[in-house]
Enzyme design. Structure first.
Site, mmCIF file in Angstrom:
data_model
loop_
_atom_site.group_PDB
_atom_site.id
_atom_site.type_symbol
_atom_site.label_atom_id
_atom_site.label_comp_id
_atom_site.label_asym_id
_atom_site.label_seq_id
_atom_site.Cartn_x
_atom_site.Cartn_y
_atom_site.Cartn_z
ATOM 1 N N LYS A 100 6.429 -13.887 3.049
ATOM 2 C CA LYS A 100 6.622 -14.667 1.823
ATOM 3 C C LYS A 100 8.105 -14.645 1.454
ATOM 4 O O LYS A 100 8.477 -14.316 0.318
ATOM 5 C CB LYS A 100 5.729 -14.069 0.711
ATOM 6 C CG LYS A 100 5.587 -14.917 -0.548
ATOM 7 C CD LYS A 100 4.823 -16.208 -0.371
ATOM 8 C CE LYS A 100 4.868 -17.058 -1.620
ATOM 9 N NZ LYS A 100 4.203 -18.365 -1.459
ATOM 10 N N ASP A 130 -4.777 -7.206 5.071
ATOM 11 C CA ASP A 130 -6.086 -6.878 4.504
ATOM 12 C C ASP A 130 -6.805 -8.168 4.107
ATOM 13 O O ASP A 130 -7.958 -8.409 4.497
ATOM 14 C CB ASP A 130 -5.889 -5.965 3.282
ATOM 15 C CG ASP A 130 -7.201 -5.624 2.601
ATOM 16 O OD1 ASP A 130 -8.177 -5.355 3.323
ATOM 17 O OD2 ASP A 130 -7.252 -5.633 1.359
ATOM 18 N N ASP A 153 -10.122 -10.440 6.206
ATOM 19 C CA ASP A 153 -11.419 -10.818 5.627
ATOM 20 C C ASP A 153 -11.611 -12.333 5.712
ATOM 21 O O ASP A 153 -12.712 -12.819 5.996
ATOM 22 C CB ASP A 153 -11.524 -10.380 4.154
ATOM 23 C CG ASP A 153 -12.064 -8.956 3.993
ATOM 24 O OD1 ASP A 153 -11.819 -8.125 4.898
ATOM 25 O OD2 ASP A 153 -12.726 -8.664 2.981
ATOM 26 N N TYR A 157 0.810 -1.226 0.000
ATOM 27 C CA TYR A 157 0.000 0.000 0.000
ATOM 28 C C TYR A 157 0.847 1.282 0.000
ATOM 29 O O TYR A 157 0.302 2.369 -0.178
ATOM 30 C CB TYR A 157 -0.937 0.021 1.213
ATOM 31 C CG TYR A 157 -2.213 -0.785 1.070
ATOM 32 C CD1 TYR A 157 -2.202 -2.065 0.531
ATOM 33 C CD2 TYR A 157 -3.425 -0.260 1.513
ATOM 34 C CE1 TYR A 157 -3.375 -2.808 0.436
ATOM 35 C CE2 TYR A 157 -4.603 -0.997 1.420
ATOM 36 C CZ TYR A 157 -4.567 -2.268 0.882
ATOM 37 O OH TYR A 157 -5.726 -2.996 0.794
ATOM 38 N N ASP A 186 0.634 -18.157 2.156
ATOM 39 C CA ASP A 186 -0.282 -19.150 1.574
ATOM 40 C C ASP A 186 -0.613 -20.231 2.606
ATOM 41 O O ASP A 186 -1.769 -20.606 2.793
ATOM 42 C CB ASP A 186 0.298 -19.739 0.271
ATOM 43 C CG ASP A 186 1.778 -20.130 0.360
ATOM 44 O OD1 ASP A 186 2.411 -19.862 1.407
ATOM 45 O OD2 ASP A 186 2.301 -20.710 -0.614
HETATM 46 C C1 IPM Z 1 -9.856 -2.307 4.907
HETATM 47 C C2 IPM Z 1 -10.443 -1.907 3.597
HETATM 48 C C3 IPM Z 1 -9.592 -0.840 2.955
HETATM 49 C C4 IPM Z 1 -8.205 -1.399 2.768
HETATM 50 C C5 IPM Z 1 -10.133 -0.292 1.644
HETATM 51 C C6 IPM Z 1 -11.530 0.240 1.799
HETATM 52 C C7 IPM Z 1 -9.230 0.747 1.042
HETATM 53 O O1 IPM Z 1 -10.590 -2.990 2.752
HETATM 54 O O2 IPM Z 1 -9.740 -1.474 5.807
HETATM 55 O O3 IPM Z 1 -9.498 -3.477 5.065
HETATM 56 O O4 IPM Z 1 -7.960 -2.104 1.807
HETATM 57 O O5 IPM Z 1 -7.348 -1.135 3.620
HETATM 58 MN MN MN Z 2 -10.086 -4.879 3.640
#
Ligand code: IPM
Ligand code: MN
Length: 364
Positions: A195, A251, A255, A140, A227
């Site tokens: 990695k 990130d 999720d 990022y 992975d």
């Molecule tokens: C998160 C979100 C953000 C990220 C997006 C909305 C830019 O997915 O906070 O995880 O990727 O950091």
């Molecule tokens: Mn995210």
């Protein structure tokens, strides 16, 4: 009485409805605790704001956040609203995370009772780890800076010694502070997810991790390729206590973790730096369900709990987590397999307010 200045950014999509629920819960906690006040300062920012103003946040809002004690942020973004370079215009991460150098993104992954998980035979106590996502560099770092031509595109992953050191230290501190060790064996353990079998940058991260680890010999360490980590979070989540990792890996894995505990609607996060912090769900604005009264507000409510902890109100934060646990246990509201709530965010808030009354009563 101590008053904390809180900036509130309701955000886009489901943001305003879940933020309203979180504020209702915070108001109840102030009433029950009786020894602190939150003064809210509401500002608009995000994708809708961008549509009207050509930028995602005003300078006044940025300044208000600088002067605040903490910020509550709802999810932002509208997938259609994009910058000329093709990336989403509404997301505030570049402005807030990099703008205030909030280098640690804290993402607890905890399974609550009676919440449906796609993992078979996992009891609530068996998933309870925290992902510490590096929040200002990694892949990022290339935000807004990648190069693109007709034939090729490039984004560069950056890991600095300072960045690796401070995020590793933060992870070890988290491992010491977390009340319980890993569900599997009770041990305090920090897992670096990287990695380095392929990329030198991650070998660098791994070396810095090993150096920083020496400062905290009481915490066990291990390293895992990303992975393999993705697989392990499904097959043996009980093994994990604290995970530290690069920005984009964090990130994705958060999720993944969210999907194992009832969906992203269960997942709060804290963005923390040396002097400031903001608190938000890990998910987006979920336009498809906005206004339908089904969004799970627990991500936002638990983010408010993380804010209380950050402000030094550890007991109130713990009582809130307890109230959520008990409300779910008693099925005062429920989370569907799709991660939604039946009667809307304010019904969840109302149930939690009652449960909080009980929790504070027992404490007296
Ligand atoms: C998160 C979100 C953000 C990220 C997006 C909305 C830019 O997915 O906070 O995880 O990727 O950091
Ligand atoms: Mn995210």
């Amino acid at each position: 009485m101590k008053t904390y200045r809180i900036v509130v950014l309701p955000g886009d999509g489901i943001g305003p409805e879940i933020v309203e629920a979180a504020v209702a819960v915070l108001d109840k906690i102030q009433e029950l605790a009786g020894d602190f006040r939150l003064s809210y300062d509401v500002h608009q920012a995000g994708a809708n704001y961008y549509l009207k103003n050509g930028k995602n946040m005003s300078a006044e809002t940025f300044e208000a956040i600088r002067q605040s004690d903490a910020t509550i942020k709802g999810p932002v973004g509208l997938p259609e609203v994009r910058l000329p370079d093709g990336t989403e215009a509404g997301s505030l991460g570049g402005v807030l995370r990099n703008g205030f150098d909030l280098y640690a993104n804290v993402r607890p992954i905890k399974l609550f009772p009676k919440v449906p998980t796609p993992l078979k035979d996992k009891s609530p106590e068996s998933i309870d780890y925290i992902i510490i996502r590096e929040n200002t560099e990694g892949l990022y770092a290339s935000r807004g800076r990648g190069l693109i031509t007709e034939q090729a595109a490039t984004d560069t992953l950056l890991l600095t010694r300072k960045g690796c050191e401070r995020i590793c230290r933060f992870a070890f501190d988290t491992a010491l502070r977390k009340t319980k060790g890993a569900p599997e064996d009770g041990r305090r353990r920090v897992t670096l997810v990287e990695k380095s079998n392929v990329l030198r940058s991650f070998y660098f991260f791994r070396q810095v991790f090993a150096e920083v680890a020496k400062e905290t010999p009481e915490v066990e360490i291990e390293t895992l390729y990303v992975d393999a980590a993705a697989a392990a979070l499904i097959t043996k989540p009980q093994h994990f206590h604290v995970i530290v990792t690069e920005n984009m890996f964090g990130d994705i894995l958060s999720d993944l973790g969210g999907a194992t505990i009832g969906g992203l609607g269960m997942c709060p996060s804290a963005n923390v730096g040396e002097e400031r912090a903001y608190f938000e769900p890990i998910h987006g604005s979920a336009l498809d369900i906005a206004g339908k009264n089904v969004a799970n507000p627990l991500s936002q409510i638990r983010a408010a709990g993380m804010m209380l902890e950050y402000l030094g109100r550890q007991k109130d934060a713990a009582l809130l987590e307890k109230a959520i646990w008990q409300a779910l246990e008693k099925e005062r509201f429920s989370i569907s397999p799709a991660g939604q709530v039946e009667k809307g965010a304010m019904v969840v808030a109302a149930a939690l307010k009652e449960e909080l009354e009980r929790c504070y009563e027992v404490r007296k």
